[in-house]
Design a protein around this motif. Structure first.
Motif, PDB file in Angstrom:
ATOM      1  N   VAL A 177      -3.506   1.527   3.946  1.00  0.00           N
ATOM      2  CA  VAL A 177      -4.819   0.888   3.764  1.00  0.00           C
ATOM      3  C   VAL A 177      -5.779   1.882   3.110  1.00  0.00           C
ATOM      4  CG1 VAL A 177      -6.840  -0.064   4.947  1.00  0.00           C
ATOM      5  CG2 VAL A 177      -4.548  -0.734   5.673  1.00  0.00           C
ATOM      6  N   PHE A 178      -5.745   3.119   3.590  1.00  0.00           N
ATOM      7  CA  PHE A 178      -6.614   4.162   3.027  1.00  0.00           C
ATOM      8  C   PHE A 178      -6.249   4.453   1.574  1.00  0.00           C
ATOM      9  CE2 PHE A 178      -7.740   8.695   2.369  1.00  0.00           C
ATOM     10  CZ  PHE A 178      -9.118   8.597   2.585  1.00  0.00           C
ATOM     11  N   HIS A 179      -4.947   4.564   1.295  1.00  0.00           N
ATOM     12  CA  HIS A 179      -4.512   4.840  -0.077  1.00  0.00           C
ATOM     13  C   HIS A 179      -4.917   3.703  -1.019  1.00  0.00           C
ATOM     14  CE1 HIS A 179      -1.149   7.441   1.852  1.00  0.00           C
ATOM     15  NE2 HIS A 179      -2.275   8.118   1.704  1.00  0.00           N
ATOM     16  N   GLN A 180      -4.752   2.466  -0.562  1.00  0.00           N
ATOM     17  CA  GLN A 180      -5.151   1.330  -1.396  1.00  0.00           C
ATOM     18  C   GLN A 180      -6.657   1.351  -1.636  1.00  0.00           C
ATOM     19  OE1 GLN A 180      -5.117  -2.743   0.136  1.00  0.00           O
ATOM     20  NE2 GLN A 180      -3.997  -3.379  -1.703  1.00  0.00           N
ATOM     21  N   LEU A 236       6.469  13.004  -4.922  1.00  0.00           N
ATOM     22  CA  LEU A 236       7.526  12.044  -5.232  1.00  0.00           C
ATOM     23  C   LEU A 236       7.337  10.683  -4.583  1.00  0.00           C
ATOM     24  CD1 LEU A 236      10.704  14.324  -5.031  1.00  0.00           C
ATOM     25  CD2 LEU A 236       9.422  13.595  -7.053  1.00  0.00           C
ATOM     26  N   VAL A 237       6.823  10.656  -3.352  1.00  0.00           N
ATOM     27  CA  VAL A 237       6.688   9.373  -2.658  1.00  0.00           C
ATOM     28  C   VAL A 237       5.794   8.421  -3.443  1.00  0.00           C
ATOM     29  CG1 VAL A 237       5.770   8.232  -0.602  1.00  0.00           C
ATOM     30  CG2 VAL A 237       7.193  10.260  -0.358  1.00  0.00           C
ATOM     31  N   GLY A 238       4.668   8.925  -3.940  1.00  0.00           N
ATOM     32  CA  GLY A 238       3.770   8.087  -4.733  1.00  0.00           C
ATOM     33  C   GLY A 238       4.423   7.580  -6.008  1.00  0.00           C
ATOM     34  N   ILE A 239       5.185   8.464  -6.663  1.00  0.00           N
ATOM     35  CA  ILE A 239       5.891   8.068  -7.890  1.00  0.00           C
ATOM     36  C   ILE A 239       6.904   6.969  -7.588  1.00  0.00           C
ATOM     37  CG2 ILE A 239       7.524   8.846  -9.659  1.00  0.00           C
ATOM     38  CD1 ILE A 239       6.144  11.592  -9.517  1.00  0.00           C
ATOM     39  N   TYR A 240       7.663   7.157  -6.523  1.00  0.00           N
ATOM     40  CA  TYR A 240       8.692   6.178  -6.168  1.00  0.00           C
ATOM     41  C   TYR A 240       8.079   4.844  -5.729  1.00  0.00           C
ATOM     42  CZ  TYR A 240      12.220   9.894  -6.303  1.00  0.00           C
ATOM     43  OH  TYR A 240      13.058  10.901  -6.709  1.00  0.00           O
ATOM     44  N   ILE A 241       6.943   4.891  -5.028  1.00  0.00           N
ATOM     45  CA  ILE A 241       6.280   3.647  -4.628  1.00  0.00           C
ATOM     46  C   ILE A 241       5.898   2.827  -5.857  1.00  0.00           C
ATOM     47  CG2 ILE A 241       4.146   2.681  -3.663  1.00  0.00           C
ATOM     48  CD1 ILE A 241       4.261   4.848  -1.517  1.00  0.00           C
ATOM     49  N   LEU A 299     -11.142   4.318  -7.270  1.00  0.00           N
ATOM     50  CA  LEU A 299     -10.961   5.244  -8.386  1.00  0.00           C
ATOM     51  C   LEU A 299     -10.152   4.654  -9.543  1.00  0.00           C
ATOM     52  CD1 LEU A 299     -10.228   8.548  -6.406  1.00  0.00           C
ATOM     53  CD2 LEU A 299     -12.422   7.726  -7.316  1.00  0.00           C
ATOM     54  N   GLY A 300      -9.735   3.408  -9.404  1.00  0.00           N
ATOM     55  CA  GLY A 300      -8.933   2.791 -10.467  1.00  0.00           C
ATOM     56  C   GLY A 300      -7.523   3.337 -10.535  1.00  0.00           C
ATOM     57  N   LEU A 301      -6.933   3.623  -9.364  1.00  0.00           N
ATOM     58  CA  LEU A 301      -5.589   4.181  -9.300  1.00  0.00           C
ATOM     59  C   LEU A 301      -4.642   3.188  -8.635  1.00  0.00           C
ATOM     60  CD1 LEU A 301      -6.493   7.748  -7.909  1.00  0.00           C
ATOM     61  CD2 LEU A 301      -6.121   7.120 -10.312  1.00  0.00           C
ATOM     62  N   THR A 302      -3.365   3.345  -8.892  1.00  0.00           N
ATOM     63  CA  THR A 302      -2.363   2.573  -8.176  1.00  0.00           C
ATOM     64  C   THR A 302      -2.233   3.150  -6.759  1.00  0.00           C
ATOM     65  OG1 THR A 302      -0.535   4.032  -8.797  1.00  0.00           O
ATOM     66  CG2 THR A 302      -1.077   2.225 -10.317  1.00  0.00           C
ATOM     67  N   ILE A 303      -1.560   2.416  -5.879  1.00  0.00           N
ATOM     68  CA  ILE A 303      -1.336   2.930  -4.529  1.00  0.00           C
ATOM     69  C   ILE A 303      -0.537   4.229  -4.578  1.00  0.00           C
ATOM     70  CG2 ILE A 303      -0.109   2.519  -2.348  1.00  0.00           C
ATOM     71  CD1 ILE A 303      -0.907  -0.356  -2.454  1.00  0.00           C
ATOM     72  N   GLY A 304       0.446   4.267  -5.456  1.00  0.00           N
ATOM     73  CA  GLY A 304       1.247   5.488  -5.593  1.00  0.00           C
ATOM     74  C   GLY A 304       0.424   6.673  -6.055  1.00  0.00           C
ATOM     75  N   GLN A 305      -0.423   6.459  -7.065  1.00  0.00           N
ATOM     76  CA  GLN A 305      -1.275   7.543  -7.556  1.00  0.00           C
ATOM     77  C   GLN A 305      -2.264   8.008  -6.491  1.00  0.00           C
ATOM     78  OE1 GLN A 305      -2.833   5.472 -10.943  1.00  0.00           O
ATOM     79  NE2 GLN A 305      -1.252   6.233 -12.349  1.00  0.00           N
ATOM     80  N   ALA A 306      -2.823   7.049  -5.750  1.00  0.00           N
ATOM     81  CA  ALA A 306      -3.750   7.398  -4.674  1.00  0.00           C
ATOM     82  C   ALA A 306      -3.035   8.163  -3.567  1.00  0.00           C
ATOM     83  CB  ALA A 306      -4.402   6.140  -4.112  1.00  0.00           C
ATOM     84  N   THR A 307      -1.786   7.792  -3.293  1.00  0.00           N
ATOM     85  CA  THR A 307      -0.984   8.503  -2.296  1.00  0.00           C
ATOM     86  C   THR A 307      -0.811   9.959  -2.694  1.00  0.00           C
ATOM     87  OG1 THR A 307       0.223   6.467  -1.720  1.00  0.00           O
ATOM     88  CG2 THR A 307       1.251   8.565  -1.119  1.00  0.00           C
ATOM     89  N   ILE A 308      -0.538  10.185  -3.974  1.00  0.00           N
ATOM     90  CA  ILE A 308      -0.378  11.554  -4.487  1.00  0.00           C
ATOM     91  C   ILE A 308      -1.692  12.326  -4.363  1.00  0.00           C
ATOM     92  CG2 ILE A 308       0.063  12.948  -6.547  1.00  0.00           C
ATOM     93  CD1 ILE A 308       1.968  10.686  -7.467  1.00  0.00           C
ATOM     94  N   LEU A 309      -2.795  11.701  -4.769  1.00  0.00           N
ATOM     95  CA  LEU A 309      -4.098  12.364  -4.727  1.00  0.00           C
ATOM     96  C   LEU A 309      -4.483  12.749  -3.300  1.00  0.00           C
ATOM     97  CD1 LEU A 309      -6.753  13.273  -6.031  1.00  0.00           C
ATOM     98  CD2 LEU A 309      -7.588  10.910  -5.789  1.00  0.00           C
ATOM     99  N   VAL A 310      -4.340  11.810  -2.368  1.00  0.00           N
ATOM    100  CA  VAL A 310      -4.686  12.087  -0.971  1.00  0.00           C
ATOM    101  C   VAL A 310      -3.789  13.189  -0.413  1.00  0.00           C
ATOM    102  CG1 VAL A 310      -4.738  11.137   1.371  1.00  0.00           C
ATOM    103  CG2 VAL A 310      -5.614   9.784  -0.539  1.00  0.00           C
ATOM    104  N   GLY A 311      -2.505  13.126  -0.724  1.00  0.00           N
ATOM    105  CA  GLY A 311      -1.573  14.158  -0.268  1.00  0.00           C
ATOM    106  C   GLY A 311      -1.939  15.529  -0.803  1.00  0.00           C
ATOM    107  N   PHE A 312      -2.371  15.580  -2.061  1.00  0.00           N
ATOM    108  CA  PHE A 312      -2.761  16.854  -2.677  1.00  0.00           C
ATOM    109  C   PHE A 312      -3.983  17.444  -1.969  1.00  0.00           C
ATOM    110  CE2 PHE A 312      -5.317  19.178  -5.853  1.00  0.00           C
ATOM    111  CZ  PHE A 312      -4.425  20.186  -6.171  1.00  0.00           C
ATOM    112  N   VAL A 313      -4.966  16.594  -1.711  1.00  0.00           N
ATOM    113  CA  VAL A 313      -6.180  17.054  -1.017  1.00  0.00           C
ATOM    114  C   VAL A 313      -5.835  17.579   0.376  1.00  0.00           C
ATOM    115  CG1 VAL A 313      -8.388  16.327  -0.017  1.00  0.00           C
ATOM    116  CG2 VAL A 313      -7.733  15.535  -2.301  1.00  0.00           C
TER     117      VAL A 313
END
Length: 216
Positions: free
Chosen positions: A37-40, A82-87, A46-60
């Motif tokens: 829910v947070f990633h979405q 990888l998880v965000g890319i695969y999603i 930010l205009g990102l996909t769920i996968g891209q948001a997952t990567i961004l949040v993980g990086f932070v």
């Protein structure tokens, strides 16, 4: 080198299955897990996909963990990236079905939670660290008297609330997952004969020290 390649392959399989489990809970379409829910919500803002948001949040989160001197492993970095890319790969190519039948939807959601637990046993079992969000729990645990369960519940509750107000989708399935995910993860760990306390991890700083010793 063979052992290293084998571990790398197993870690990647684990990350892919983790993403598959997450995607199954998303496509169950009954409401998403608190972190999703947070990633979405972040993605919508930010205009990102769920996968891209997952990567961004993980990086932070990795940056936060690093600041507080939490150990970072190769699996930590791989989980972030990888998880965000695969999603996104799974969702954009419609590789996971969406069922209209509510019983099939909930069945897939439960299978997704089980798969998240089983895949965690696979990639953490390699011994290269755990995911960024587990590291965040560890950071807080070391600095507060709170239990791991309380910390994890608190973090996921905050993720859910912030995600909801950013537009993340919440449904009955969100509550079901919040209540039952621990059961499915523990079940997966038992079936995989996996005890996370018995894993001796090699972290990035260990790898750097080993390389420096070899070149000295």
């Amino acid at each position: 080198m063979k052992d290293l390649f084998k571990k790398f392959l197993i870690m990647n399989i684990g990350q892919f299955l983790y993403a598959l489990g997450i995607t199954m809970t998303i496509n169950a379409d009954q409401g998403m897990s608190p972190w999703t829910v947070f990633h979405q919500g972040v993605g919508l803002q930010l205009g990102l996909t769920i996968g891209q948001a997952t990567i961004l949040v993980g990086f932070v989160i990795i940056i936060i963990n690093f600041i507080f001197k939490e150990k970072i492993g190769w699996s930590t970095v791989a989980n972030m990236a990888l998880v965000g890319i695969y999603i996104d790969l799974l969702m954009f190519n419609n590789l996971v079905p969406i069922f209209k039948n509510i019983y099939l939807s909930y069945t897939m959601m439960f299978m997704g939670m089980f798969l998240v637990g089983y895949s965690t046993a696979i990639y953490v079992g390699v011994g290269w660290g755990s995911g960024p969000r587990d590291g965040l729990v560890s950071v807080i645990k070391k600095r507060t008297p709170l239990s791991v369960k309380t910390i994890r519940s608190g973090i996921e509750s905050l993720a859910l609330v912030f995600g909801y107000f950013m537009g993340g989708k919440v449904g009955i399935g969100t509550a079901v997952m919040a209540i039952s995910v621990g059961f499915f993860v523990n079940l997966a760990f038992r079936l995989a004969n996996f005890d996370i306390t018995e894993i001796n991890h090699t972290y990035l700083d260990d790898t750097v020290k080993t390389m420096l010793r070899k070149t000295a």
